[in-house]
Scaffold this active site. Structure first.
Site, mmCIF file in Angstrom:
data_model
loop_
_atom_site.group_PDB
_atom_site.id
_atom_site.type_symbol
_atom_site.label_atom_id
_atom_site.label_comp_id
_atom_site.label_asym_id
_atom_site.label_seq_id
_atom_site.Cartn_x
_atom_site.Cartn_y
_atom_site.Cartn_z
ATOM 1 C CE LYS A 126 -4.333 -1.849 2.199
ATOM 2 N NZ LYS A 126 -5.362 -1.674 3.288
ATOM 3 C CE LYS A 146 -13.882 -3.799 0.981
ATOM 4 N NZ LYS A 146 -13.745 -3.517 2.170
ATOM 5 C CE LYS A 178 -5.407 -8.508 -1.443
ATOM 6 N NZ LYS A 178 -5.878 -8.212 0.055
HETATM 7 P P1 AMP Z 1 -10.438 -6.021 3.367
HETATM 8 O O1 AMP Z 1 -11.675 -5.862 1.955
HETATM 9 O O2 AMP Z 1 -9.452 -5.943 2.946
HETATM 10 O O3 AMP Z 1 -11.230 -5.258 4.677
HETATM 11 O O4 AMP Z 1 -10.986 -7.509 3.737
HETATM 12 C C1 AMP Z 1 -11.918 -8.134 4.645
HETATM 13 C C2 AMP Z 1 -11.877 -9.583 4.418
HETATM 14 O O5 AMP Z 1 -11.966 -10.114 3.178
HETATM 15 C C3 AMP Z 1 -10.659 -10.010 4.967
HETATM 16 O O6 AMP Z 1 -10.778 -11.453 5.789
HETATM 17 C C4 AMP Z 1 -9.828 -10.691 3.632
HETATM 18 O O7 AMP Z 1 -8.874 -11.777 4.008
HETATM 19 C C5 AMP Z 1 -10.920 -10.882 2.751
HETATM 20 N N1 AMP Z 1 -10.595 -10.824 1.569
HETATM 21 C C6 AMP Z 1 -10.235 -9.589 0.959
HETATM 22 N N2 AMP Z 1 -9.921 -9.746 -0.396
HETATM 23 C C7 AMP Z 1 -9.823 -11.074 -0.745
HETATM 24 C C8 AMP Z 1 -9.758 -12.155 -1.902
HETATM 25 N N3 AMP Z 1 -9.481 -11.380 -3.117
HETATM 26 N N4 AMP Z 1 -9.884 -13.375 -1.814
HETATM 27 C C9 AMP Z 1 -9.976 -13.802 -0.448
HETATM 28 N N5 AMP Z 1 -10.606 -13.163 0.580
HETATM 29 C C10 AMP Z 1 -10.241 -11.690 0.694
#
Ligand code: AMP
Ligand code: TRP
Length: 336
Positions: free
Chosen positions: A113, A202, A199
């Site tokens: 980031k 967002k 991956k």
């Molecule tokens: P975040 O959007 O970064 O707050 O992530 C929220 C949750 O979603 C966390 O448990 C991450 O590990 C999971 N997560 C985010 N992106 C992915 C992805 N591409 N594949 C699987 N899990 C994800």
């Protein structure tokens, strides 16, 4: 015997995508009845990168409605807003003073980031994993269900807890509970639709790279139609030369509720023209009930407010008890 405790959260930044659903929320929903669960909206984490104050509150509401729409059941789970429980910020400060700087400088997510932000990297972005450790440790969580990308942050959380216990605990009375990550292999790493080696995220500037949980059917159809594939006929899992193929088959497998073997057999002779409509259909069908429920909840703000109010009261009780225990162990004069 009382139930073990589970805790997890998602940042209140932007719409949830299939990766968040398959890597996180869906797993929470599946296990929730076996545990005592706390799920929160990480709005303090949301401001570690530049953000728009006009949308912060709405994003929190939207995420709360989505948790409920995805099947979080208040009979088993408490949901709450991170910033409403001030103990999160306070424990972060205490842990900051116990965490070596170089532990944070090693974090992969920070490095990734930080590169994107150049000069504007905030102290908060570096400190993000300590806040996450505070989130977890405040609730004496036994298990933390997350996607693969959060594994390093959980290891750090464990290291911080061990350090606090070593420095400030008494032999038989550790100050903090050491949590375990809960990472399910299926869906743990959903990849981008435009690049099977990255991956789904967002923060990817391209909307085409992810399917949001609230995307209408036409949008889902368009994204799957245009997603990156390869010119090879016959679709297979686990070919390192074909990351997109592996990702799309895996998505299909999870959403259609099939085994890997079933999908491997079904798709072995298929071309993309045959496969994409199948994937579109299961995706649209899996998301429809979530989207309907989401709308219903968003139309009833009073209900949502009452859920959040109840949630913060329960969360605060647990968090404040742990915070007092930590302050006591660190040697603070109790409040008079
Ligand atoms: P975040 O959007 O970064 O707050 O992530 C929220 C949750 O979603 C966390 O448990 C991450 O590990 C999971 N997560 C985010 N992106 C992915 C992805 N591409 N594949 C699987 N899990 C994800
Ligand atoms: N950092 C997590 C993510 O981006 C979100 C999060 C914040 C979290 N605090 C947490 C997840 C505590 C689990 C436990 O995915």
């Amino acid at each position: 015997m009382s139930k073990q405790r589970v805790l997890s959260g998602i940042q209140t930044t932007g719409n949830l995508h299939l990766g968040n659903y398959l890597g996180a929320i869906r797993n929470w929903v599946e296990i929730q009845s076996q545990y005592d669960n706390f799920f929160f909206f990480a709005d303090l984490h949301a401001i570690t990168v530049p953000y728009d104050p006009k949308t912060l509150a709405d994003n929190t509401y939207n995420l709360a409605a989505l948790y409920l729409a995805c099947g979080i059941d208040l009979q088993y789970s408490t949901i709450f807003v991170q910033s409403h429980v001030t103990a999160h910020s306070e424990l972060t400060w205490l842990l900051n003073c116990i965490t070596p700087l170089n532990w944070l400088e090693r974090m992969i997510q920070f490095k990734e980031k930080a590169i994107k932000q150049g000069e504007n990297v905030s102290v908060g972005l570096l400190d993000y994993p300590v806040l996450m450790a505070a989130d977890i440790l405040l609730y004496d969580a036994d298990k933390v269900p997350v996607g693969e990308d959060q594994k390093q942050h959980l290891e750090l959380t464990r290291d911080i807890a061990v350090r606090v216990n070593d420095k400030f605990g008494k032999k038989k009375e550790p100050v903090l509970k050491i949590p375990e990550p809960l990472i399910r292999p299926e869906g743990a790493r959903v990849m981008s639709l435009t690049d099977g080696t990255k991956k789904m995220s967002k923060s990817d500037p391209s909307e085409m790279s992810r399917i949001s949980l609230l995307d209408p059917p036409e949008e889902i159809k368009k994204k799957i139609k245009r997603c990156k594939t390869d010119p090879i006929k016959g679709l297979v899992f686990d070919d390192p030369e074909r990351p997109e193929c592996h990702n799309l088959l895996s998505l299909y497998q999870i959403l259609a509720n099939k085994t890997k073997q079933e999908v491997a057999t079904e798709c072995q002779d298929m071309g993309w023209g045959q496969f994409k409509p199948l994937l579109t259909e299961v995706t649209v069908e899996s998301l429809k009930p979530i989207q309907d429920k989401y709308q219903e909840i968003m139309d009833n703000k009073d209900y949502l407010n009452s859920v959040l109010k109840e949630g913060v009261a329960k969360a605060e009780e647990v968090a404040n008890t742990t915070l007092s225990r930590v302050k006591d162990a660190l040697g603070y004069l109790p409040r008079l």
